[in-house]
Enzyme design. Structure first.
Site, mmCIF file in Angstrom:
data_model
loop_
_atom_site.group_PDB
_atom_site.id
_atom_site.type_symbol
_atom_site.label_atom_id
_atom_site.label_comp_id
_atom_site.label_asym_id
_atom_site.label_seq_id
_atom_site.Cartn_x
_atom_site.Cartn_y
_atom_site.Cartn_z
ATOM 1 N N THR A 56 59.675 -23.849 50.548
ATOM 2 C CA THR A 56 60.027 -24.131 51.960
ATOM 3 C C THR A 56 59.901 -25.429 52.168
ATOM 4 O O THR A 56 58.888 -25.949 51.579
ATOM 5 C CB THR A 56 59.144 -23.287 52.805
ATOM 6 O OG1 THR A 56 59.286 -23.788 54.067
ATOM 7 C CG2 THR A 56 57.757 -22.918 52.344
ATOM 8 N N SER A 64 50.227 -23.224 57.364
ATOM 9 C CA SER A 64 49.739 -22.172 57.133
ATOM 10 C C SER A 64 49.549 -21.587 56.223
ATOM 11 O O SER A 64 50.025 -22.304 54.935
ATOM 12 C CB SER A 64 50.903 -21.125 57.861
ATOM 13 O OG SER A 64 51.830 -21.034 57.105
ATOM 14 N N TYR A 68 50.710 -19.030 54.577
ATOM 15 C CA TYR A 68 51.930 -18.714 53.741
ATOM 16 C C TYR A 68 52.775 -20.058 53.252
ATOM 17 O O TYR A 68 52.922 -19.974 52.053
ATOM 18 C CB TYR A 68 52.888 -18.150 55.097
ATOM 19 C CG TYR A 68 54.336 -18.517 54.554
ATOM 20 C CD1 TYR A 68 54.968 -18.000 53.376
ATOM 21 C CD2 TYR A 68 55.185 -19.434 55.304
ATOM 22 C CE1 TYR A 68 56.452 -18.170 52.823
ATOM 23 C CE2 TYR A 68 56.399 -19.668 54.850
ATOM 24 C CZ TYR A 68 57.133 -18.761 53.665
ATOM 25 O OH TYR A 68 58.341 -19.212 53.343
ATOM 26 N N HIS A 69 52.592 -21.101 54.297
ATOM 27 C CA HIS A 69 53.227 -22.532 53.432
ATOM 28 C C HIS A 69 52.370 -23.069 52.406
ATOM 29 O O HIS A 69 52.821 -23.260 51.346
ATOM 30 C CB HIS A 69 53.315 -23.590 54.667
ATOM 31 C CG HIS A 69 54.520 -22.897 55.640
ATOM 32 N ND1 HIS A 69 54.082 -22.561 56.699
ATOM 33 C CD2 HIS A 69 55.742 -22.958 55.424
ATOM 34 C CE1 HIS A 69 55.403 -22.183 57.518
ATOM 35 N NE2 HIS A 69 56.513 -22.585 56.690
ATOM 36 N N LYS A 80 53.193 -21.346 49.018
ATOM 37 C CA LYS A 80 54.517 -22.014 48.395
ATOM 38 C C LYS A 80 54.018 -23.390 47.725
ATOM 39 O O LYS A 80 54.665 -23.862 46.737
ATOM 40 C CB LYS A 80 55.396 -22.193 49.422
ATOM 41 C CG LYS A 80 55.962 -20.973 50.229
ATOM 42 C CD LYS A 80 56.944 -20.124 49.234
ATOM 43 C CE LYS A 80 57.779 -19.088 49.969
ATOM 44 N NZ LYS A 80 58.577 -18.476 49.154
#
Ligand SMILES: NC(=O)c1ccc[n+]([C@@H]2O[C@H](COP(=O)([O-])OP(=O)(O)OC[C@H]3O[C@@H](n4cnc5c(N)ncnc54)[C@H](O)[C@@H]3O)[C@@H](O)[C@H]2O)c1
Length: 390
Positions: free
Chosen positions: A144, A180, A182-183, A186
């Site tokens: 992302t 975050s 989530y990020h 990645k």
């Protein structure tokens, strides 16, 4: 080509599978349906109802004559993934099978560890299963743009950058500072992929994709072929959420000053770009990074675009302001490089202003269904709190 799509039941995985089938490739989907379950867990649902996978596959056959194969399973289960890779021996593997919500990862410790564990261990399993069964295949991994954060330098589209620290020069991995858990999952994936490329010489395209919006691609010609469409404060990305808000008469939920800028692209352009990257792999043993977006826009610009599109359809919607539940820069420099996709001939088909009217119209028939989840739209999950479960 023979392509395995991990996460084939998802917002991007289903339309990409249809596109690859339309382009004559053999497609083998894999999914454990966890997004369906996790969206329900926060009291929400896809705005557009989606059929079960077996019915989707049948509809693709009946409507377009496509033959898609599918394996149900969890890619964090190594035996399962290894078996699929050994049996299928694909030319390319597209890896979408990760949990994709920043707010979901920020709910509390359980959701943070789930997101990090699911995403990082799935990618590690993929690396090992490819090495053991099919080391020459091309792995197309979805990252992302959020991995980079919003640095005060122009974001390069490269794995490494040259630096000088206290008079000594070296190459380091491109600096990243995600916003975050989530990020960050990645970013950790990217580091793990870089390491796998260096040590094991696996071939990767690591895509840094911006938020995607839209309901359709050219293969989605029937409601039995729809892809999921999330809109609540946990799972809905900003453009899709604003379009649902305009249908439901909720003032558009702008967070903070609304001056945060990101790179966006439509579902059709995302699928087009992904097909190009799959069909034009890098050299064997190469790690290629591709930034993937079409327009840089601020949240305020998006809110105004959606408001104008709604007005043209006779829907009056106001723009609301909310204290930002996220920890992110309100005003910042943002200038990411993008050269890989244009170099492959990628030409965006759609701009946000052209698409939002059609997007809103596509949602209107589902107004009653969406209104059942009305109370899940306003911002709730707060980055500064350690417990956000409702
Ligand atoms: N949608 C966007 O705007 C966007 C933007 C940038 C990056 N991405 C990334 O692209 C990928 C696809 O995104 P999406 O919007 O289609 O998300 P999605 O949640 O709709 O799709 C992901 C799919 O993977 C499956 N999955 C998750 N973990 C799995 C596991 N352990 N085993 C098997 N299947 C598993 C889910 O059930 C789901 O069907 C994700 O990695 C996401 O982080 C998405």
């Amino acid at each position: 080509m023979k392509v395995v799509v991990l996460g084939a039941d998802g917002y991007l995985g289903w339309p990409l599978s249809l596109r690859l089938l339309a382009r004559g490739h053999d497609v083998i989907g894999v999914d454990n349906f966890v997004t369906r379950k996790n969206v329900k867990e926060v009291g929400s649902d896809s705005a557009i109802p989606i059929p079960a996978m077996k019915d989707r596959i049948k509809a693709a056959k009946d409507i377009h004559g496509f033959n898609m194969k599918f394996h149900e399973g969890d890619i964090t289960d190594y035996e399962f993934l290894h078996k699929v890779m050994k049996e299928e021996k694909p030319d390319a593997v597209v890896h979408f099978a990760e949990t994709r919500s920043a707010p979901y990862s920020m709910i509390n410790a359980k959701h943070a560890t789930y997101t990090l564990t699911n995403n990082i261990s799935g990618t590690i399993n993929l690396i090992y299963s490819m090495m053991e069964t099919n080391p020459s295949a091309h792995v197309v991994k979805m990252g992302t743009m959020g991995e980079y954060g919003t640095p005060n330098f122009d974001i390069p589209e490269s794995a490494y950058v040259d630096v000088e620290i206290k008079g000594r020069k070296d190459r380091i991995t491109t600096p990243k500072f995600a916003g975050s858990w989530y990020h960050w999952s990645k970013v950790h994936d990217t580091n793990n992929i870089l390491f796998a490329n260096k040590v094991l010489k696996l071939t990767f395209t690591d895509i840094m994709q911006g938020p995607v919006y839209g309901t359709r691609t050219k293969e989605i010609t029937d409601e039995k072929l729809h892809t999921r469409f999330d809109f609540d404060e946990v799972w809905g990305t900003v453009v899709n959420r604003f379009c649902v808000e305009s249908v439901l008469g909720i003032p558009l939920t702008v967070y903070g000053s609304g001056q945060q800028v990101r790179g966006y692209l439509s579902l059709e352009d995302s699928v087009q770009a992904l097909s190009l990257l799959i069909e034009n792999p890098p050299e064997h043993g190469e790690y290629r990074v591709a930034n993937q977006f079409v327009e840089l826009l601020s949240i305020n610009q998006i809110a105004e675009t959606v408001q104008k599109a709604a007005k043209r359809l006779g829907i009056e919607v106001t723009i609301g302001k909310h204290e930002n539940p996220r920890v992110e820069a309100d005003r910042h420099h943002y200038n990411p490089e993008i050269k890989v996709l244009p170099g492959l001939g990628f030409k965006p088909k759609l701009k946000m202003a052209d698409l939002t009217g059609q997007l809103i119209q596509d949602l209107v028939p589902y107004k009653e269904h969406m209104s059942r989840f009305h109370n899940r739209i306003l911002p709730y999950t707060n980055w500064r709190k350690t417990e956000n479960a409702r």
